[in-house]
Design an enzyme around this catalytic site. Structure first.
Site, PDB file in Angstrom:
ATOM      1  N   TYR A 177       0.208  10.949  -1.067  1.00  0.00           N
ATOM      2  CA  TYR A 177       1.650  11.183  -0.889  1.00  0.00           C
ATOM      3  C   TYR A 177       1.994  12.667  -0.969  1.00  0.00           C
ATOM      4  O   TYR A 177       3.146  13.048  -0.806  1.00  0.00           O
ATOM      5  CB  TYR A 177       2.443  10.422  -1.951  1.00  0.00           C
ATOM      6  CG  TYR A 177       2.156   8.940  -1.977  1.00  0.00           C
ATOM      7  CD1 TYR A 177       2.609   8.108  -0.958  1.00  0.00           C
ATOM      8  CD2 TYR A 177       1.401   8.378  -3.005  1.00  0.00           C
ATOM      9  CE1 TYR A 177       2.309   6.750  -0.973  1.00  0.00           C
ATOM     10  CE2 TYR A 177       1.116   7.016  -3.027  1.00  0.00           C
ATOM     11  CZ  TYR A 177       1.573   6.215  -2.000  1.00  0.00           C
ATOM     12  OH  TYR A 177       1.274   4.863  -2.008  1.00  0.00           O
TER      13      TYR A 177
ATOM     14  N   TRP B  26      -1.449   3.816 -11.207  1.00  0.00           N
ATOM     15  CA  TRP B  26      -2.716   4.114 -10.532  1.00  0.00           C
ATOM     16  C   TRP B  26      -3.707   4.686 -11.533  1.00  0.00           C
ATOM     17  O   TRP B  26      -3.378   5.585 -12.315  1.00  0.00           O
ATOM     18  CB  TRP B  26      -2.510   5.127  -9.405  1.00  0.00           C
ATOM     19  CG  TRP B  26      -1.908   4.548  -8.176  1.00  0.00           C
ATOM     20  CD1 TRP B  26      -2.516   3.766  -7.238  1.00  0.00           C
ATOM     21  CD2 TRP B  26      -0.553   4.727  -7.717  1.00  0.00           C
ATOM     22  NE1 TRP B  26      -1.635   3.436  -6.231  1.00  0.00           N
ATOM     23  CE2 TRP B  26      -0.420   4.009  -6.502  1.00  0.00           C
ATOM     24  CE3 TRP B  26       0.555   5.403  -8.219  1.00  0.00           C
ATOM     25  CZ2 TRP B  26       0.771   3.959  -5.771  1.00  0.00           C
ATOM     26  CZ3 TRP B  26       1.746   5.354  -7.511  1.00  0.00           C
ATOM     27  CH2 TRP B  26       1.832   4.644  -6.301  1.00  0.00           C
TER      28      TRP B  26
ATOM     29  N   LYS C 156      -3.936  -4.168 -11.390  1.00  0.00           N
ATOM     30  CA  LYS C 156      -5.136  -3.871 -10.610  1.00  0.00           C
ATOM     31  C   LYS C 156      -6.035  -2.882 -11.337  1.00  0.00           C
ATOM     32  O   LYS C 156      -7.263  -3.007 -11.317  1.00  0.00           O
ATOM     33  CB  LYS C 156      -4.740  -3.313  -9.242  1.00  0.00           C
ATOM     34  CG  LYS C 156      -5.917  -3.042  -8.319  1.00  0.00           C
ATOM     35  CD  LYS C 156      -5.446  -2.553  -6.964  1.00  0.00           C
ATOM     36  CE  LYS C 156      -6.635  -2.287  -6.049  1.00  0.00           C
ATOM     37  NZ  LYS C 156      -6.209  -1.790  -4.719  1.00  0.00           N
TER      38      LYS C 156
ATOM     39  N   HIS D 251       2.592  -4.855   1.181  1.00  0.00           N
ATOM     40  CA  HIS D 251       2.143  -3.796   0.273  1.00  0.00           C
ATOM     41  C   HIS D 251       2.751  -2.448   0.644  1.00  0.00           C
ATOM     42  O   HIS D 251       2.825  -1.540  -0.202  1.00  0.00           O
ATOM     43  CB  HIS D 251       0.614  -3.702   0.293  1.00  0.00           C
ATOM     44  CG  HIS D 251       0.067  -2.793  -0.767  1.00  0.00           C
ATOM     45  ND1 HIS D 251       0.054  -3.125  -2.104  1.00  0.00           N
ATOM     46  CD2 HIS D 251      -0.470  -1.539  -0.689  1.00  0.00           C
ATOM     47  CE1 HIS D 251      -0.473  -2.135  -2.808  1.00  0.00           C
ATOM     48  NE2 HIS D 251      -0.799  -1.152  -1.974  1.00  0.00           N
TER      49      HIS D 251
ATOM     50  N   ARG E  97       3.323  -4.256  -7.269  1.00  0.00           N
ATOM     51  CA  ARG E  97       2.551  -4.974  -6.269  1.00  0.00           C
ATOM     52  C   ARG E  97       3.067  -6.404  -6.115  1.00  0.00           C
ATOM     53  O   ARG E  97       3.746  -6.940  -7.000  1.00  0.00           O
ATOM     54  CB  ARG E  97       1.067  -4.982  -6.647  1.00  0.00           C
ATOM     55  CG  ARG E  97       0.423  -3.604  -6.638  1.00  0.00           C
ATOM     56  CD  ARG E  97      -1.038  -3.681  -7.025  1.00  0.00           C
ATOM     57  NE  ARG E  97      -1.716  -2.383  -6.880  1.00  0.00           N
ATOM     58  CZ  ARG E  97      -1.743  -1.450  -7.823  1.00  0.00           C
ATOM     59  NH1 ARG E  97      -1.144  -1.674  -8.988  1.00  0.00           N
ATOM     60  NH2 ARG E  97      -2.372  -0.307  -7.614  1.00  0.00           N
TER      61      ARG E  97
ATOM     62  N   ARG F 122       5.430  -0.904  -1.512  1.00  0.00           N
ATOM     63  CA  ARG F 122       4.988  -0.015  -2.599  1.00  0.00           C
ATOM     64  C   ARG F 122       4.789   1.396  -2.079  1.00  0.00           C
ATOM     65  O   ARG F 122       5.162   2.370  -2.755  1.00  0.00           O
ATOM     66  CB  ARG F 122       3.703  -0.568  -3.204  1.00  0.00           C
ATOM     67  CG  ARG F 122       3.081   0.277  -4.308  1.00  0.00           C
ATOM     68  CD  ARG F 122       1.942  -0.502  -4.956  1.00  0.00           C
ATOM     69  NE  ARG F 122       1.072   0.297  -5.792  1.00  0.00           N
ATOM     70  CZ  ARG F 122       1.303   0.592  -7.081  1.00  0.00           C
ATOM     71  NH1 ARG F 122       2.429   0.156  -7.648  1.00  0.00           N
ATOM     72  NH2 ARG F 122       0.452   1.303  -7.777  1.00  0.00           N
TER      73      ARG F 122
END
Length: 337
Positions: free
Chosen positions: A310, A301, A215, A275, A188, A278
């Site tokens: 995805y 994640w 995050k 972003h 990120r 990414r």
């Protein structure tokens, strides 16, 4: 002293029948209105003590208590901003008076300006405060109804390798290096900007992001490919602590939007944010057959559902499983023949 002034604002000061001292701002410069508010608070305090009524708490009290209880959260600063926005509409308002219509009226001021995701996040913070006022603090009997969250479409925008090369060619040199590193690692923006040499081990071909920087709140370990290593080698010696620096040799703290937009325009690329670099990294990996659970770990994640966006890029990964049905059917048909 029932009323006194601080600057231009009137403050309230009295002692309740239970002996509790109430000392707070009236939120107004009008003495008559301040007196009315004082009398209302004093009357409510009497009813609570003598008749056992539930105290009437204000939004100000709820917002303050919530912030005092949530100082440990990594999202604390963003939460302050959200609560500050709501505060302009709810200042001094009783929690019981915060109806759906009142909340919707506040949101209407941003109609056509805020994206659905922004509306959703603001409503989530407000809802969390109101739920705590019911479940934990026992200030309310029930949670006021709120407008329904808008449906948020998950956005996945990615570039082809040719588009990415064209964008890198038009970006300023320093920005291009950071963008190239983001495309090579999937990190990120803030993780790239704040990357320190102490987080890099080129001998082992790895770098890492600490949990308090990530995050999802978990450490991220990044395997550095040749592109990422080459970027790091070009940055070596520019700063003793930070990897990426600006023109004057100082740590890079932001991506300058003017240069970013100019490069996008020159490269003929529209509707693309930083972003999305990414998203591009993740999309390229998914298209080359990287299992989604591996992609989840590589990208850091916390929620597998975030990686599933995805999945549509790799329909062929199901081919081997779908062929199992072929085998079953062929055996059945052969037996019947």
């Amino acid at each position: 002293m029932a009323l006194f002034k601080r600057g231009k604002t009137w403050w309230i000061d009295f002692t309740t029948p239970s002996g509790e001292r109430v000392r707070q701002t009236s939120g107004t410069t009008d003495r008559i209105k301040a007196q009315e508010y004082h009398d209302k608070l004093k009357s409510e305090a009497w009813r609570v003590f003598k008749l056992g009524d539930r105290p009437n708490h204000t939004w100000d009290e709820a917002a303050h208590r919530w912030l005092m209880e949530k100082t440990h959260l990594r999202s604390y600063r963003n939460m302050q901003l959200v609560i500050g926005w709501w505060h302009q509409f709810f200042r001094g308002m009783l929690l019981r008076d915060m109806t759906r219509e009142v909340i919707q009226g506040a949101l209407n001021t941003k109609a056509g300006i805020w994206a659905p995701g922004t509306v959703k996040r603001n409503l989530e913070v407000l809802g969390a405060i109101l739920h705590r006022a019911v479940d934990e603090w026992e200030w309310l009997d029930h949670v006021p109804r709120r407008p329904q969250y808008p449906k948020v479409q998950r956005r996945v925008r990615w570039l082809t390798p040719e588009d990415a090369q064209r964008l890198l060619q038009h970006l300023p040199e320093g920005t291009a290096e950071m963008a190239r590193f983001a495309l090579a690692t999937g990190l990120r923006k803030n993780n790239v900007l704040r990357l320190e040499w102490s987080q890099v081990d080129t001998a082992r071909r790895v770098c890492w992001i600490y949990g308090d920087q990530a995050k999802a709140g978990k450490d991220i370990h990044v395997t550095l490919n040749e592109t990422a290593l080459a970027v790091l080698e070009r940055q070596r010696g520019k700063h003793s602590q930070f990897v990426f620096v600006g023109k004057r040799g100082k740590p890079q703290t932001q991506i300058y939007i003017e240069g970013w937009k100019a490069a996008l325009a020159a490269a003929g690329i529209a509707n693309f944010r930083w972003h999305d670099l990414r998203h591009t990294w993740a999309s390229w990996l998914a298209q080359e057959g990287t299992p989604l659970h591996v992609l989840q770990e590589m990208g850091g994640w916390a929620d597998y559902g975030m990686v599933l966006r995805y999945a549509h890029l790799t329909p062929e990964r199901f081919a081997v499983h779908a062929s199992v049905v072929d085998q079953k059917l062929n055996v059945t048909f052969a037996a019947q023949s």
